[in-house]
Write a protein that holds these residues in place. Structure first.
Motif, short mmCIF file in Angstrom:
data_model
loop_
_atom_site.label_atom_id
_atom_site.label_comp_id
_atom_site.label_asym_id
_atom_site.label_seq_id
_atom_site.Cartn_x
_atom_site.Cartn_y
_atom_site.Cartn_z
N SER A 31 -2.71 10.68 -2.69
CA SER A 31 -3.77 9.80 -3.20
C SER A 31 -3.20 8.56 -3.86
O SER A 31 -3.96 7.67 -4.25
CB SER A 31 -4.63 10.55 -4.24
N ASP A 32 -1.89 8.50 -4.01
CA ASP A 32 -1.26 7.36 -4.67
C ASP A 32 -1.47 6.09 -3.86
O ASP A 32 -1.42 6.10 -2.63
CB ASP A 32 0.23 7.63 -4.85
N SER A 33 -1.71 4.99 -4.56
CA SER A 33 -1.98 3.73 -3.86
C SER A 33 -1.92 2.58 -4.85
O SER A 33 -1.78 2.77 -6.06
CB SER A 33 -3.37 3.76 -3.22
N GLN A 34 -2.06 1.37 -4.30
CA GLN A 34 -2.13 0.18 -5.14
C GLN A 34 -3.31 0.27 -6.11
O GLN A 34 -3.20 -0.05 -7.29
CB GLN A 34 -2.29 -1.06 -4.24
N ASN A 35 -4.46 0.73 -5.60
CA ASN A 35 -5.65 0.84 -6.44
C ASN A 35 -5.44 1.82 -7.58
O ASN A 35 -5.89 1.59 -8.72
CB ASN A 35 -6.86 1.27 -5.61
N LEU A 36 -4.80 2.95 -7.30
CA LEU A 36 -4.55 3.94 -8.34
C LEU A 36 -3.69 3.35 -9.45
O LEU A 36 -3.97 3.53 -10.64
CB LEU A 36 -3.86 5.18 -7.75
N ARG A 37 -2.63 2.62 -9.07
CA ARG A 37 -1.75 2.02 -10.07
C ARG A 37 -2.52 1.01 -10.93
O ARG A 37 -2.31 0.92 -12.14
CB ARG A 37 -0.56 1.35 -9.40
N GLU A 38 -3.41 0.26 -10.29
CA GLU A 38 -4.20 -0.71 -11.03
C GLU A 38 -5.20 -0.01 -11.97
O GLU A 38 -5.44 -0.45 -13.09
CB GLU A 38 -4.97 -1.62 -10.07
N GLU A 39 -5.77 1.09 -11.49
CA GLU A 39 -6.70 1.86 -12.32
C GLU A 39 -5.99 2.45 -13.53
O GLU A 39 -6.52 2.46 -14.65
CB GLU A 39 -7.34 2.97 -11.49
N LEU A 40 -4.78 2.95 -13.31
CA LEU A 40 -3.99 3.49 -14.40
C LEU A 40 -3.71 2.42 -15.46
O LEU A 40 -3.84 2.67 -16.66
CB LEU A 40 -2.66 4.03 -13.87
N LYS A 41 -3.34 1.25 -14.99
CA LYS A 41 -3.04 0.15 -15.90
C LYS A 41 -4.26 -0.23 -16.71
O LYS A 41 -4.21 -0.39 -17.94
CB LYS A 41 -2.53 -1.06 -15.11
N ARG A 42 -5.39 -0.37 -16.03
CA ARG A 42 -6.63 -0.78 -16.70
C ARG A 42 -7.10 0.29 -17.69
O ARG A 42 -7.55 -0.01 -18.80
CB ARG A 42 -7.71 -1.04 -15.64
N THR A 43 -6.99 1.55 -17.30
CA THR A 43 -7.45 2.64 -18.15
C THR A 43 -6.60 2.79 -19.40
O THR A 43 -7.11 3.00 -20.50
CB THR A 43 -7.46 3.97 -17.37
#
Length: 218
Positions: A31-43
């Motif tokens: 499930s890892d992806s660019q979107n996941l990394r961005e979501e992690l950062k934002r959260t």
């Protein structure tokens, strides 16, 4: 009003930190992806903003010499809960850093791990931080840039926790619990109870192509 405001702020922090933990689980998985990394950062950014707000409010109240003994006891209890939430956030940020270093985005699929979670996690993060239709711009250097930022933020959180201990000295063992042991577990087993942090975040029904494993953290 002070107590209710503190409880609301702490509840918001707990929900966002729970969401962050849920997202960290997917690092290095299919499930890892660019979107996941961005979501992690934002959260995690949102979690840190809420942490600062909670610290400022509770510190001011606990330093107020005019509050009643009953109110002070309640604020001390909230302070212990806040400190515990901060400890969990720090642990998960360190875990995120380690997994991010071990699993760069541009790696062959065979090197990823199976977590029992597939598909997008956008709805989980978006609901937790009250943001909809998040759009991310591509960043080819997200691995190095964001991991550097994360490392600096971990230091900031650690420093915040040290300052908290110096400014407000509340012994956790001296704070009286308001619920009997295991009350949280009993309430989380109730189908009709949607106030539990992680459940309220993860209740959203996944899309057809998604399979999400719901986890209750205690």
């Amino acid at each position: 009003m002070g107590k209710e405001e503190c409880k609301t702020m702490l509840d918001a922090l707990n929900k966002v930190t729970a969401c962050y933990r849920h997202l960290v689980i997917a690092l290095g998985s299919t499930s890892d992806s660019q979107n996941l990394r961005e979501e992690l950062k934002r959260t995690r950014k949102k979690a840190q903003e809420l942490a600062v707000a909670n610290r400022t409010k509770l510190t001011a109240l606990l330093k107020d010499k005019t509050i009643s003994k009953e109110d002070r006891s309640e604020y001390e209890r909230l302070w212990v809960l806040f400190s515990s939430s901060m400890e969990l956030l720090e642990v998960d940020m360190k875990r995120s850093l380690e997994l991010g270093q071990n699993f760069p985005l541009k790696v062959p699929t065979r090197h990823l791990i199976q977590t029992g979670m597939t598909g997008s996690t956008t709805t989980v993060a978006a609901r937790a931080i009250s943001v909809q239709n998040i759009k991310y711009e591509a960043d080819s250097n997200i691995d190095t840039v964001d991991l550097g930022d994360l490392q600096a933020e971990i230091s900031q959180v650690s420093q915040m926790m040290e300052e908290m201990e110096m400014k407000v000295q509340v012994a956790p063992w001296a704070v009286e619990a308001k619920q009997e042991a295991g009350a949280e577990l009993k309430s989380s087993m109730s189908v009709g109870n949607s106030s539990v942090g992680v459940i309220s975040i993860c209740e959203e029904e996944p899309k057809e192509h998604e399979t999400i494993t719901f986890i209750i953290f205690t």
